[in-house]
Design a protein around this motif. Structure first.
Motif, PDB file in Angstrom:
ATOM      1  N   ASP A   4      -0.430 -12.077   5.217  1.00 12.04           N
ATOM      2  CA  ASP A   4      -1.595 -12.584   5.956  1.00 12.04           C
ATOM      3  C   ASP A   4      -1.185 -13.604   7.005  1.00 12.04           C
ATOM      4  OD1 ASP A   4      -3.331 -10.979   4.543  1.00 12.04           O
ATOM      5  OD2 ASP A   4      -3.889 -12.542   3.108  1.00 12.04           O
ATOM      6  N   GLN A   5      -0.209 -14.453   6.668  1.00 15.49           N
ATOM      7  CA  GLN A   5       0.268 -15.440   7.635  1.00 15.49           C
ATOM      8  C   GLN A   5       0.822 -14.760   8.886  1.00 15.49           C
ATOM      9  OE1 GLN A   5       0.421 -18.856   7.799  1.00 15.49           O
ATOM     10  NE2 GLN A   5      -0.789 -19.142   5.931  1.00 15.49           N
ATOM     11  N   HIS A   6       1.626 -13.734   8.697  1.00 13.96           N
ATOM     12  CA  HIS A   6       2.200 -13.027   9.846  1.00 13.96           C
ATOM     13  C   HIS A   6       1.121 -12.315  10.657  1.00 13.96           C
ATOM     14  CE1 HIS A   6       6.636 -13.336   9.550  1.00 13.96           C
ATOM     15  NE2 HIS A   6       6.379 -13.652   8.292  1.00 13.96           N
ATOM     16  N   ILE A   7       0.191 -11.681   9.979  1.00 11.35           N
ATOM     17  CA  ILE A   7      -0.882 -10.966  10.685  1.00 11.35           C
ATOM     18  C   ILE A   7      -1.728 -11.940  11.498  1.00 11.35           C
ATOM     19  CG2 ILE A   7      -3.037  -9.697  10.336  1.00 11.35           C
ATOM     20  CD1 ILE A   7      -1.628  -8.284   7.972  1.00 11.35           C
ATOM     21  N   ASN A   8      -2.106 -13.044  10.901  1.00 10.45           N
ATOM     22  CA  ASN A   8      -2.935 -14.026  11.604  1.00 10.45           C
ATOM     23  C   ASN A   8      -2.179 -14.688  12.751  1.00 10.45           C
ATOM     24  OD1 ASN A   8      -5.117 -13.530   9.902  1.00 10.45           O
ATOM     25  ND2 ASN A   8      -4.527 -15.126   8.454  1.00 10.45           N
ATOM     26  N   PHE A   9      -0.896 -14.981  12.534  1.00  6.03           N
ATOM     27  CA  PHE A   9      -0.109 -15.674  13.548  1.00  6.03           C
ATOM     28  C   PHE A   9       0.100 -14.811  14.787  1.00  6.03           C
ATOM     29  CE2 PHE A   9       3.944 -17.324  15.315  1.00  6.03           C
ATOM     30  CZ  PHE A   9       3.592 -18.659  15.456  1.00  6.03           C
ATOM     31  N   THR A  10       0.232 -13.509  14.587  1.00  3.92           N
ATOM     32  CA  THR A  10       0.542 -12.625  15.717  1.00  3.92           C
ATOM     33  C   THR A  10      -0.684 -11.926  16.297  1.00  3.92           C
ATOM     34  OG1 THR A  10       1.013 -10.782  14.204  1.00  3.92           O
ATOM     35  CG2 THR A  10       2.863 -12.197  14.852  1.00  3.92           C
ATOM     36  N   LYS A  11      -1.859 -12.232  15.775  1.00  3.56           N
ATOM     37  CA  LYS A  11      -3.084 -11.607  16.290  1.00  3.56           C
ATOM     38  C   LYS A  11      -3.215 -11.888  17.788  1.00  3.56           C
ATOM     39  CE  LYS A  11      -6.402 -11.674  13.431  1.00  3.56           C
ATOM     40  NZ  LYS A  11      -7.505 -12.140  12.549  1.00  3.56           N
ATOM     41  N   GLY A  12      -3.453 -10.843  18.552  1.00  5.13           N
ATOM     42  CA  GLY A  12      -3.590 -11.004  19.994  1.00  5.13           C
ATOM     43  C   GLY A  12      -2.276 -11.039  20.737  1.00  5.13           C
ATOM     44  N   THR A  13      -1.151 -10.792  20.050  1.00  2.22           N
ATOM     45  CA  THR A  13       0.161 -10.759  20.696  1.00  2.22           C
ATOM     46  C   THR A  13       0.785  -9.376  20.508  1.00  2.22           C
ATOM     47  OG1 THR A  13       1.613 -11.354  18.828  1.00  2.22           O
ATOM     48  CG2 THR A  13       0.416 -13.148  19.913  1.00  2.22           C
ATOM     49  N   ASN A  14       1.801  -9.081  21.301  1.00  2.00           N
ATOM     50  CA  ASN A  14       2.515  -7.809  21.148  1.00  2.00           C
ATOM     51  C   ASN A  14       3.315  -7.748  19.852  1.00  2.00           C
ATOM     52  OD1 ASN A  14       1.557  -6.870  23.619  1.00  2.00           O
ATOM     53  ND2 ASN A  14       3.303  -7.711  24.752  1.00  2.00           N
ATOM     54  N   ALA A  15       3.592  -8.900  19.259  1.00  2.00           N
ATOM     55  CA  ALA A  15       4.378  -8.929  18.022  1.00  2.00           C
ATOM     56  C   ALA A  15       3.652  -8.266  16.860  1.00  2.00           C
ATOM     57  CB  ALA A  15       4.728 -10.374  17.664  1.00  2.00           C
ATOM     58  N   ALA A  16       2.329  -8.225  16.914  1.00  2.00           N
ATOM     59  CA  ALA A  16       1.549  -7.665  15.810  1.00  2.00           C
ATOM     60  C   ALA A  16       1.921  -6.216  15.523  1.00  2.00           C
ATOM     61  CB  ALA A  16       0.059  -7.776  16.112  1.00  2.00           C
ATOM     62  N   ALA A  17       2.371  -5.497  16.520  1.00  2.00           N
ATOM     63  CA  ALA A  17       2.664  -4.068  16.352  1.00  2.00           C
ATOM     64  C   ALA A  17       3.882  -3.819  15.467  1.00  2.00           C
ATOM     65  CB  ALA A  17       2.887  -3.425  17.718  1.00  2.00           C
ATOM     66  N   PHE A  18       4.687  -4.849  15.223  1.00  2.00           N
ATOM     67  CA  PHE A  18       5.898  -4.673  14.419  1.00  2.00           C
ATOM     68  C   PHE A  18       5.632  -4.777  12.914  1.00  2.00           C
ATOM     69  CE2 PHE A  18       7.453  -6.202  18.535  1.00  2.00           C
ATOM     70  CZ  PHE A  18       8.484  -5.316  18.791  1.00  2.00           C
ATOM     71  N   ILE A  19       4.443  -5.195  12.510  1.00  2.00           N
ATOM     72  CA  ILE A  19       4.157  -5.461  11.095  1.00  2.00           C
ATOM     73  C   ILE A  19       3.610  -4.213  10.413  1.00  2.00           C
ATOM     74  CG2 ILE A  19       2.823  -6.876   9.483  1.00  2.00           C
ATOM     75  CD1 ILE A  19       2.663  -9.010  11.697  1.00  2.00           C
ATOM     76  N   GLN A  20       4.196  -3.883   9.267  1.00  2.09           N
ATOM     77  CA  GLN A  20       3.705  -2.805   8.415  1.00  2.09           C
ATOM     78  C   GLN A  20       3.355  -3.393   7.045  1.00  2.09           C
ATOM     79  OE1 GLN A  20       3.446   0.699   9.189  1.00  2.09           O
ATOM     80  NE2 GLN A  20       3.655  -0.145  11.245  1.00  2.09           N
ATOM     81  N   LYS A  21       2.328  -2.845   6.420  1.00  2.13           N
ATOM     82  CA  LYS A  21       1.936  -3.288   5.079  1.00  2.13           C
ATOM     83  C   LYS A  21       2.213  -2.184   4.062  1.00  2.13           C
ATOM     84  CE  LYS A  21      -1.940  -5.498   4.552  1.00  2.13           C
ATOM     85  NZ  LYS A  21      -3.394  -5.825   4.588  1.00  2.13           N
ATOM     86  N   GLY A  22       2.588  -2.584   2.853  1.00  9.97           N
ATOM     87  CA  GLY A  22       2.822  -1.601   1.810  1.00  9.97           C
ATOM     88  C   GLY A  22       3.525  -2.206   0.616  1.00  9.97           C
ATOM     89  N   GLU A  23       3.974  -1.350  -0.277  1.00 12.75           N
ATOM     90  CA  GLU A  23       4.687  -1.796  -1.466  1.00 12.75           C
ATOM     91  C   GLU A  23       6.141  -2.137  -1.120  1.00 12.75           C
ATOM     92  OE1 GLU A  23       2.463   0.712  -5.020  1.00 12.75           O
ATOM     93  OE2 GLU A  23       4.279   1.557  -4.122  1.00 12.75           O
ATOM     94  N   PHE A  24       6.748  -2.885  -2.018  1.00 20.67           N
ATOM     95  CA  PHE A  24       8.181  -3.187  -1.969  1.00 20.67           C
ATOM     96  C   PHE A  24       8.711  -2.849  -3.357  1.00 20.67           C
ATOM     97  CE2 PHE A  24      11.436  -6.896  -1.757  1.00 20.67           C
ATOM     98  CZ  PHE A  24      12.449  -6.018  -1.419  1.00 20.67           C
ATOM     99  N   ILE A  25       9.499  -1.771  -3.458  1.00 19.95           N
ATOM    100  CA  ILE A  25       9.874  -1.234  -4.756  1.00 19.95           C
ATOM    101  C   ILE A  25      11.287  -1.661  -5.145  1.00 19.95           C
ATOM    102  CG2 ILE A  25      10.211   0.866  -6.123  1.00 19.95           C
ATOM    103  CD1 ILE A  25       8.120   2.227  -4.392  1.00 19.95           C
ATOM    104  N   PHE A  26      11.396  -2.303  -6.309  1.00 21.82           N
ATOM    105  CA  PHE A  26      12.686  -2.639  -6.883  1.00 21.82           C
ATOM    106  C   PHE A  26      13.181  -1.446  -7.692  1.00 21.82           C
ATOM    107  CE2 PHE A  26      13.297  -7.494  -7.023  1.00 21.82           C
ATOM    108  CZ  PHE A  26      12.719  -7.653  -5.777  1.00 21.82           C
ATOM    109  N   LEU A  27      14.396  -0.997  -7.413  1.00 18.31           N
ATOM    110  CA  LEU A  27      15.008   0.110  -8.143  1.00 18.31           C
ATOM    111  C   LEU A  27      16.008  -0.427  -9.165  1.00 18.31           C
ATOM    112  CD1 LEU A  27      15.735   2.623  -5.226  1.00 18.31           C
ATOM    113  CD2 LEU A  27      13.856   2.718  -6.882  1.00 18.31           C
ATOM    114  N   TYR A  28      15.875   0.041 -10.399  1.00 20.39           N
ATOM    115  CA  TYR A  28      16.770  -0.348 -11.496  1.00 20.39           C
ATOM    116  C   TYR A  28      17.460   0.896 -12.053  1.00 20.39           C
ATOM    117  CZ  TYR A  28      14.072  -4.720 -11.639  1.00 20.39           C
ATOM    118  OH  TYR A  28      13.453  -5.910 -11.333  1.00 20.39           O
ATOM    119  N   PRO A  29      18.728   0.774 -12.451  1.00 24.75           N
ATOM    120  CA  PRO A  29      19.386   1.925 -13.078  1.00 24.75           C
ATOM    121  C   PRO A  29      18.632   2.435 -14.313  1.00 24.75           C
ATOM    122  CG  PRO A  29      21.016   0.276 -12.478  1.00 24.75           C
ATOM    123  CD  PRO A  29      19.670  -0.349 -12.261  1.00 24.75           C
ATOM    124  N   GLN A  30      18.161   1.496 -15.138  1.00 25.90           N
ATOM    125  CA  GLN A  30      17.417   1.841 -16.353  1.00 25.90           C
ATOM    126  C   GLN A  30      16.324   0.793 -16.570  1.00 25.90           C
ATOM    127  OE1 GLN A  30      18.035   4.570 -18.082  1.00 25.90           O
ATOM    128  NE2 GLN A  30      20.039   5.153 -17.262  1.00 25.90           N
TER     129      GLN A  30
END
Length: 411
Positions: free
Chosen positions: A120-146
């Protein structure tokens, strides 16, 4: 009252500070020896993950037992130039002390205060700027052997859960259903929610800086070699006078801060990446490969594999072994992956001995403000740090307790 403010360092921390102060109607100059987004900046080559979950210290008790194996193995995510060991010890010993269970909860609370709302901080900070286009939202998955490897992190995970971090457990079948290209080396996952990533970290930093200069901010491409209470000296001898000077030069901050008297146990952790162009497959979201200690991020120009830690002097040339390690490791995740080209990079993450950044006015020169030590999380905390340093510079109250980040905490 409008101040003349000089921000030294044009990585993610410096550009966010400069832009936050410009928006507060201050006269702001940003200075760096290279332009924002330059490949020599640490902000250029990170994994680009807005890592809300990353509130644990860089070392915890579960990792301590792995240190001998990591340091002695030629196939390891951690490397050291052995000639550097003696110089590393004043930093490494307190890092080990801060890995004790009695200290970890306080560290995690302090870090959580900085990054719990990073997306949210990044989205709000870049609102109205070209930088906003670089942000993607989604999961961040940790992979474990077991799953047993996941369960070995139970102490840290329980603390994360108590601080609002959320994730969903995924077995091998669920991981493969979502990403059929995965090999069979990683059979369990933890899908962290409310995360994000940048499709081009360097482009993001440059875009914020461009917005800053297009709207009245000033950028000077010069190297600062000395800082005084009300002025800095550039390489070549020219001086620049300012009411407030903010030091945000990452792993290089210790040298510039040497005249102000505070103890600063700061180490540049050298991280590496390989950038695979035109890969045969990209995941829909970033992965953290837990045993190999690197992130795998889909980006605009390809697939970035970023991580590892090397301890060596800041000015030492890049090593080949971390790059080779990353290339071997990515084949454990995607055995059939192919690509057309490979770019490599190395940069130094600024890490203090307690894993927390340093914010505040120096005692001997109150017009000088420290803003460095973001370790692996400079991108993650960038906009929040910009607001904190803005409030410090303008003598405004902040909405969080700043004592964990105090400039005199190691004195």
């Amino acid at each position: 009252m409008k101040q003349k403010i000089l921000v030294i360092g044009a990585g993610i921390t410096g550009v966010c500070i400069a832009e936050a102060l410009r928006r507060a109607d201050q006269s702001v100059t940003l200075v760096d020896r290279m332009r924002p987004g330059d490949p020599a900046q640490t902000s250029y080559g990170n994994a680009g993950i807005l890592a809300r979950e990353a509130i644990a210290p860089i070392l915890d008790q579960a990792m301590i037992s792995q240190i001998p194996k990591w340091l002695l193995s030629k196939d390891s995510p951690v490397n050291i130039k052995w000639s550097y060991l003696f110089k590393l010890m004043p930093w490494a010993i307190p890092v080990l002390r801060n890995a004790m269970k009695d200290r970890i909860p306080q560290t995690m609370q302090a870090m959580n205060n900085l990054i719990y709302d990073t997306v949210d901080q990044h989205i709000n900070f870049t609102k109205g700027t070209n930088a906003a286009a670089f942000i993607q939202k989604g999961e961040f998955i940790f992979l474990y052997p077991q799953k047993t490897n996941y369960l070995s992190d139970i102490y840290i995970n329980d603390l994360k859960k108590s601080l609002g971090v959320q994730w969903i457990e995924r077995d091998f079948a669920e991981l493969k259903e979502r990403d059929p290209a995965l090999g069979d080396s990683y059979k369990f996952g933890a899908a962290f929610q409310n995360h994000g990533w940048l499709t081009d970290p360097a482009g993001y930093v440059a875009s914020i800086a461009n917005h800053f200069t297009a709207n009245g901010g000033t950028f000077i491409e010069k190297e600062v070699v000395d800082i005084g209470p009300d002025r800095v000296t550039f390489k070549g001898g020219k001086e620049h006078i300012a009411n407030t000077i903010i030091l945000a030069t990452g792993a290089w901050s210790q040298k510039l801060a040497r005249t102000f008297g505070h103890k600063i146990p700061l180490q540049g952790e050298r991280g590496y990446h390989i950038m695979l162009s035109n890969p045969s497959h990209k995941p829909d979201q970033p992965y953290m490969v837990t045993d190999a200690k690197y992130g795998l991020t889909p980006m605009a120009d390809g697939l970035r594999c970023a991580g590892t830690t090397e301890f060596a002097p800041l000015d030492t040339a890049a090593s080949k072994s971390p790059i080779d390690y990353l290339e071997r490791s990515i084949k454990q995740v995607y055995p059939d992956l192919t690509w057309d080209g490979k770019g490599t990079w190395m940069g130094s993450r600024p890490t203090l001995a307690d894993s927390l950044p340093m914010f505040g006015r120096t005692k001997s020169a109150p017009n000088v403000i420290y803003a460095f030590g973001g370790q692996h999380l400079g991108i993650t905390m960038g906009p929040k740090v910009g607001q904190i340093i803005r409030d410090i510079a303008l003598d405004k109250p902040t909405n969080i307790d700043l004592s964990p980040y105090a400039v005199d905490r190691f004195d």
